[in-house]
Scaffold this motif. Sequence first.
Motif, PDB file in Angstrom:
ATOM      1  N   ILE A  56       4.264 -63.358  21.785  1.00  0.00           N
ATOM      2  CA  ILE A  56       5.660 -63.439  21.331  1.00  0.00           C
ATOM      3  C   ILE A  56       6.549 -62.422  22.046  1.00  0.00           C
ATOM      4  O   ILE A  56       7.648 -62.779  22.491  1.00  0.00           O
ATOM      5  N   PRO A  57       6.119 -61.154  22.208  1.00  0.00           N
ATOM      6  CA  PRO A  57       6.966 -60.235  22.997  1.00  0.00           C
ATOM      7  C   PRO A  57       7.188 -60.717  24.440  1.00  0.00           C
ATOM      8  O   PRO A  57       8.281 -60.539  24.989  1.00  0.00           O
ATOM      9  N   LEU A  58       6.181 -61.362  25.025  1.00  0.00           N
ATOM     10  CA  LEU A  58       6.349 -61.903  26.372  1.00  0.00           C
ATOM     11  C   LEU A  58       7.411 -62.995  26.395  1.00  0.00           C
ATOM     12  O   LEU A  58       8.266 -63.018  27.293  1.00  0.00           O
ATOM     13  N   ILE A  59       7.406 -63.868  25.412  1.00  0.00           N
ATOM     14  CA  ILE A  59       8.406 -64.933  25.337  1.00  0.00           C
ATOM     15  C   ILE A  59       9.798 -64.348  25.155  1.00  0.00           C
ATOM     16  O   ILE A  59      10.778 -64.809  25.763  1.00  0.00           O
ATOM     17  N   ILE A  60       9.929 -63.304  24.330  1.00  0.00           N
ATOM     18  CA  ILE A  60      11.233 -62.661  24.121  1.00  0.00           C
ATOM     19  C   ILE A  60      11.732 -62.021  25.411  1.00  0.00           C
ATOM     20  O   ILE A  60      12.909 -62.149  25.783  1.00  0.00           O
ATOM     21  N   ILE A  61      10.853 -61.355  26.137  1.00  0.00           N
ATOM     22  CA  ILE A  61      11.248 -60.715  27.403  1.00  0.00           C
ATOM     23  C   ILE A  61      11.671 -61.758  28.423  1.00  0.00           C
ATOM     24  O   ILE A  61      12.686 -61.594  29.110  1.00  0.00           O
ATOM     25  N   ILE A  62      10.924 -62.848  28.517  1.00  0.00           N
ATOM     26  CA  ILE A  62      11.295 -63.920  29.457  1.00  0.00           C
ATOM     27  C   ILE A  62      12.637 -64.523  29.059  1.00  0.00           C
ATOM     28  O   ILE A  62      13.492 -64.796  29.907  1.00  0.00           O
ATOM     29  N   GLY A  63      12.848 -64.722  27.738  1.00  0.00           N
ATOM     30  CA  GLY A  63      14.115 -65.294  27.264  1.00  0.00           C
ATOM     31  C   GLY A  63      15.291 -64.391  27.536  1.00  0.00           C
ATOM     32  O   GLY A  63      16.399 -64.863  27.832  1.00  0.00           O
ATOM     33  N   MET A  64      15.100 -63.083  27.440  1.00  0.00           N
ATOM     34  CA  MET A  64      16.206 -62.153  27.663  1.00  0.00           C
ATOM     35  C   MET A  64      16.553 -62.013  29.144  1.00  0.00           C
ATOM     36  O   MET A  64      17.646 -61.562  29.484  1.00  0.00           O
ATOM     37  N   ASN A  65      15.647 -62.398  30.013  1.00  0.00           N
ATOM     38  CA  ASN A  65      15.912 -62.293  31.446  1.00  0.00           C
ATOM     39  C   ASN A  65      16.371 -63.618  32.058  1.00  0.00           C
ATOM     40  O   ASN A  65      16.451 -63.746  33.272  1.00  0.00           O
ATOM     41  N   SER A  66      16.630 -64.622  31.236  1.00  0.00           N
ATOM     42  CA  SER A  66      17.060 -65.919  31.746  1.00  0.00           C
ATOM     43  C   SER A  66      18.585 -65.998  31.767  1.00  0.00           C
ATOM     44  O   SER A  66      19.284 -65.147  31.223  1.00  0.00           O
ATOM     45  N   GLU A  67      19.096 -67.019  32.405  1.00  0.00           N
ATOM     46  CA  GLU A  67      20.550 -67.248  32.450  1.00  0.00           C
ATOM     47  C   GLU A  67      20.889 -68.370  31.503  1.00  0.00           C
ATOM     48  O   GLU A  67      20.196 -69.381  31.498  1.00  0.00           O
ATOM     49  N   PRO A  68      21.901 -68.352  30.727  1.00  0.00           N
ATOM     50  CA  PRO A  68      22.752 -67.229  30.385  1.00  0.00           C
ATOM     51  C   PRO A  68      21.990 -66.230  29.529  1.00  0.00           C
ATOM     52  O   PRO A  68      21.084 -66.600  28.803  1.00  0.00           O
ATOM     53  N   LYS A  69      22.382 -64.981  29.599  1.00  0.00           N
ATOM     54  CA  LYS A  69      21.655 -63.929  28.889  1.00  0.00           C
ATOM     55  C   LYS A  69      22.006 -63.938  27.407  1.00  0.00           C
ATOM     56  O   LYS A  69      23.096 -63.562  27.022  1.00  0.00           O
ATOM     57  N   PRO A  70      21.049 -64.351  26.568  1.00  0.00           N
ATOM     58  CA  PRO A  70      21.316 -64.314  25.128  1.00  0.00           C
ATOM     59  C   PRO A  70      21.068 -62.927  24.559  1.00  0.00           C
ATOM     60  O   PRO A  70      20.376 -62.115  25.152  1.00  0.00           O
ATOM     61  N   SER A  71      21.655 -62.665  23.392  1.00  0.00           N
ATOM     62  CA  SER A  71      21.369 -61.399  22.727  1.00  0.00           C
ATOM     63  C   SER A  71      20.043 -61.542  21.975  1.00  0.00           C
ATOM     64  O   SER A  71      19.505 -62.637  21.793  1.00  0.00           O
ATOM     65  N   LEU A  72      19.502 -60.427  21.530  1.00  0.00           N
ATOM     66  CA  LEU A  72      18.230 -60.441  20.820  1.00  0.00           C
ATOM     67  C   LEU A  72      18.332 -61.237  19.523  1.00  0.00           C
ATOM     68  O   LEU A  72      17.416 -61.983  19.170  1.00  0.00           O
ATOM     69  N   SER A  73      19.463 -61.140  18.824  1.00  0.00           N
ATOM     70  CA  SER A  73      19.628 -61.892  17.578  1.00  0.00           C
ATOM     71  C   SER A  73      19.668 -63.397  17.835  1.00  0.00           C
ATOM     72  O   SER A  73      19.189 -64.187  17.026  1.00  0.00           O
ATOM     73  N   GLN A  74      20.232 -63.828  18.959  1.00  0.00           N
ATOM     74  CA  GLN A  74      20.251 -65.242  19.302  1.00  0.00           C
ATOM     75  C   GLN A  74      18.832 -65.740  19.630  1.00  0.00           C
ATOM     76  O   GLN A  74      18.503 -66.871  19.331  1.00  0.00           O
ATOM     77  N   LEU A  75      18.030 -64.881  20.230  1.00  0.00           N
ATOM     78  CA  LEU A  75      16.657 -65.278  20.536  1.00  0.00           C
ATOM     79  C   LEU A  75      15.810 -65.411  19.283  1.00  0.00           C
ATOM     80  O   LEU A  75      14.955 -66.298  19.201  1.00  0.00           O
ATOM     81  N   LEU A  76      16.037 -64.542  18.311  1.00  0.00           N
ATOM     82  CA  LEU A  76      15.200 -64.527  17.125  1.00  0.00           C
ATOM     83  C   LEU A  76      15.673 -65.449  16.016  1.00  0.00           C
ATOM     84  O   LEU A  76      14.907 -65.743  15.101  1.00  0.00           O
ATOM     85  N   SER A  77      16.917 -65.932  16.081  1.00  0.00           N
ATOM     86  CA  SER A  77      17.411 -66.817  15.030  1.00  0.00           C
ATOM     87  C   SER A  77      16.865 -68.217  15.248  1.00  0.00           C
ATOM     88  O   SER A  77      16.704 -68.671  16.390  1.00  0.00           O
ATOM     89  N   PRO A  78      16.590 -68.952  14.163  1.00  0.00           N
ATOM     90  CA  PRO A  78      16.017 -70.290  14.315  1.00  0.00           C
ATOM     91  C   PRO A  78      17.014 -71.348  14.746  1.00  0.00           C
ATOM     92  O   PRO A  78      16.637 -72.441  15.137  1.00  0.00           O
ATOM     93  N   VAL A  79      18.303 -71.072  14.672  1.00  0.00           N
ATOM     94  CA  VAL A  79      19.310 -72.069  15.013  1.00  0.00           C
ATOM     95  C   VAL A  79      19.760 -71.919  16.433  1.00  0.00           C
ATOM     96  O   VAL A  79      19.905 -70.975  17.039  1.00  0.00           O
TER      97      VAL A  79
END
Length: 79
Positions: A56-79
């Motif tokens: 899960i931390p790997l998925i979060i790190i990959i998600g934060m380095n993608s374009e467009p850059k989402p915030s951490l709350s956007q990555l962790l929210s289910p919507v």
Amino acid sequence: MTSKIMLKPKGKAAKKIAVTSEDEDGGAVAAVSKFVKVWGTWTAKKAKVVAHYGFIPLIIIIGMNSEPKPSLSQLLSPV
């Protein structure tokens, strides 16, 4: 003069394994194969723990380095 190879695995399979070099028919080979088996099991157990807690931390790190850059709350929210 006999030499002994001692392996001391930890955990449930905590047996002492002693193979003397008097047995010229593969005693040392059996000891080496047992050593490789014990360390292979240890490595597999550690890799399982790393994969379990690191996915899960790997998925979060990959998600934060993608374009467009989402915030951490956007990555962790289910919507």
